[in-house]
Write a protein that holds these residues in place. Sequence first.
Motif, short mmCIF file in Angstrom:
data_model
loop_
_atom_site.label_atom_id
_atom_site.label_comp_id
_atom_site.label_asym_id
_atom_site.label_seq_id
_atom_site.Cartn_x
_atom_site.Cartn_y
_atom_site.Cartn_z
N ASP A 2 0.78 -1.12 0.07
CA ASP A 2 0.05 -0.07 -0.15
C ASP A 2 0.80 1.33 -0.02
OD1 ASP A 2 -2.50 -1.25 -0.16
OD2 ASP A 2 -2.69 -1.53 2.16
N LEU A 3 1.77 1.29 1.06
CA LEU A 3 2.55 2.50 0.99
C LEU A 3 3.38 3.04 -0.19
CD1 LEU A 3 4.09 3.11 4.86
CD2 LEU A 3 2.21 4.37 3.57
N PHE A 4 3.95 1.98 -0.86
CA PHE A 4 4.84 1.95 -1.96
C PHE A 4 3.99 1.94 -3.39
CE2 PHE A 4 7.98 1.31 1.32
CZ PHE A 4 8.88 2.27 1.01
N GLN A 5 2.53 1.93 -3.23
CA GLN A 5 2.03 1.83 -4.64
C GLN A 5 2.09 3.08 -5.64
OE1 GLN A 5 -2.16 0.73 -3.78
NE2 GLN A 5 -3.00 1.70 -5.72
N GLN A 6 2.33 2.98 -6.80
CA GLN A 6 2.93 4.03 -7.34
C GLN A 6 1.93 4.56 -8.38
OE1 GLN A 6 6.08 5.68 -7.17
NE2 GLN A 6 5.65 4.35 -5.31
N ASP A 7 0.43 4.11 -8.71
CA ASP A 7 -0.27 4.60 -9.35
C ASP A 7 -1.12 5.54 -8.67
OD1 ASP A 7 -1.51 2.60 -8.05
OD2 ASP A 7 -3.06 2.02 -9.50
N MET A 8 -1.16 5.43 -7.35
CA MET A 8 -1.74 6.68 -6.36
C MET A 8 -1.09 6.55 -5.35
SD MET A 8 -5.26 4.70 -5.15
CE MET A 8 -5.67 5.67 -3.90
N ARG A 9 -0.99 7.65 -4.27
CA ARG A 9 -0.44 7.83 -3.11
C ARG A 9 -1.27 7.37 -2.04
NH1 ARG A 9 1.77 13.66 -2.27
NH2 ARG A 9 2.56 12.66 -0.30
N THR A 10 -1.14 6.49 -1.26
CA THR A 10 -1.91 5.77 -0.44
C THR A 10 -1.61 6.36 1.03
OG1 THR A 10 -1.53 3.86 -1.39
CG2 THR A 10 -2.58 3.73 0.78
N PRO A 11 -2.51 7.15 1.82
CA PRO A 11 -2.71 7.69 3.01
C PRO A 11 -2.06 6.75 4.05
CG PRO A 11 -4.49 8.81 1.88
CD PRO A 11 -3.95 7.56 0.92
N ILE A 12 -1.43 6.84 5.20
CA ILE A 12 -1.17 5.78 6.25
C ILE A 12 -2.24 5.59 6.89
CG2 ILE A 12 -0.76 7.79 7.85
CD1 ILE A 12 1.05 4.35 7.47
N GLY A 13 -3.29 6.24 6.98
CA GLY A 13 -4.63 5.70 7.77
C GLY A 13 -5.12 4.51 6.63
N TYR A 14 -5.28 4.63 5.55
CA TYR A 14 -5.95 3.74 4.69
C TYR A 14 -5.04 2.55 4.38
CZ TYR A 14 -8.25 1.91 0.60
OH TYR A 14 -9.10 0.95 -0.35
N ALA A 15 -3.72 2.66 4.53
CA ALA A 15 -2.74 1.80 4.22
C ALA A 15 -3.05 0.75 5.47
CB ALA A 15 -1.45 1.99 4.13
N LEU A 16 -3.40 1.10 6.59
CA LEU A 16 -3.48 0.27 7.75
C LEU A 16 -4.72 -0.06 7.82
CD1 LEU A 16 -1.19 2.56 10.27
CD2 LEU A 16 -0.69 0.13 9.36
N ARG A 17 -5.67 -0.06 6.97
CA ARG A 17 -7.00 -0.55 7.22
C ARG A 17 -7.24 -1.94 7.50
NH1 ARG A 17 -5.62 -0.20 2.06
NH2 ARG A 17 -6.65 -1.57 0.62
N ARG A 18 -6.37 -2.91 6.82
CA ARG A 18 -6.49 -4.32 7.06
C ARG A 18 -6.01 -4.74 8.50
NH1 ARG A 18 -3.43 -3.76 2.15
NH2 ARG A 18 -4.66 -4.49 0.26
#
Length: 327
Positions: free
Chosen positions: A254-270
């Motif tokens: 999630d954090l290193f996804q390049q087609d879009m910047r992923t907010p840290i809150g969303y990255a930790l949703r799982r």
Amino acid sequence: MIYATPQQIPWSVQYGLNMSTYVGRLDLSEQEGLGHYVEALLNDWGDSACRPGAPVVWSVEHGQQDITWLMARAVADRLWQRLENDGDLAGRLRLQGELASRGALADALAERRPGLVVTTSHGMTGPLNDAAALRAQLGAPVDLRHEPLRADDLRDWRPSGAIWYAHACCSAGSDSESRYANLLAADSAIGQTLNGVAAAAGAMVAPLPRKLLGMPAPLRAFVGHVEPTFDWTLRDPTTKQVLTHVLAQSLYNDLFQQDMRTPIGYALRRVFDEAGAFHALWQDDKRKINANVPRMRDWALYHQLVSMDRQTLVILGDPTVALPPLA
């Protein structure tokens, strides 16, 4: 964003919101650098000098019987396998074994200016008989020589928009009453630590992330646990398989996804989805206890601990921040 101390708006509010909302907390005054963080946030760290292609992973081990051995394998190793095989992260660095000293970490951060910092270690939870000393170093990563990392060790490092994940006891802070107090024997070693930290430190944000979030070139976010974390919550007690694949997905995929910047809150949703899943298992265990199913009390304790462990992972800083793109 929760802008308040844990005494003004309790950690329990953040735990509850984590289950359905992307939440972060900022506990800084003007004297502690609030203006630095707000200015950087409004500018999206426009002058950021951190390097997203140069993540640093630092893992301490104090022997196979110690929880740090499991942390290194379940968290640091799992994440490093993904980072090591990514050609876009050529600046990556792993510090382990004799390199897991506080000095080596400080030097690596200053020289490499990583976008992501991941550390696994014990977090400082003492001395229990000196409240002032405990509060001054609560949750600080403890290195291979059992020395806690201090903010002064990092004086040559400008975080400049980095995100730090610290898997360690109390790395994000402590509470005035432990959520685990009624689950573990008060006279056991862990029970005495839980109650001792709560009594001596109270509800507070750990000093290291507070310092780094208030610097002239601050962190974007710090992610860590409030209260201790347990080896039980890192692997299945029956199969011994580690339970951290979701965390590795969050910090890498999630954090290193390049087609879009992923907010840290969303990255930790799982991670917070897992909290809900284990909570549901705990509820089912209680029904089986009432039906006299064997061993259900052990499973109920296990599933409750894992659910609470996931809930007490918190974001310090704004939950909308994301790593800059690699290119």
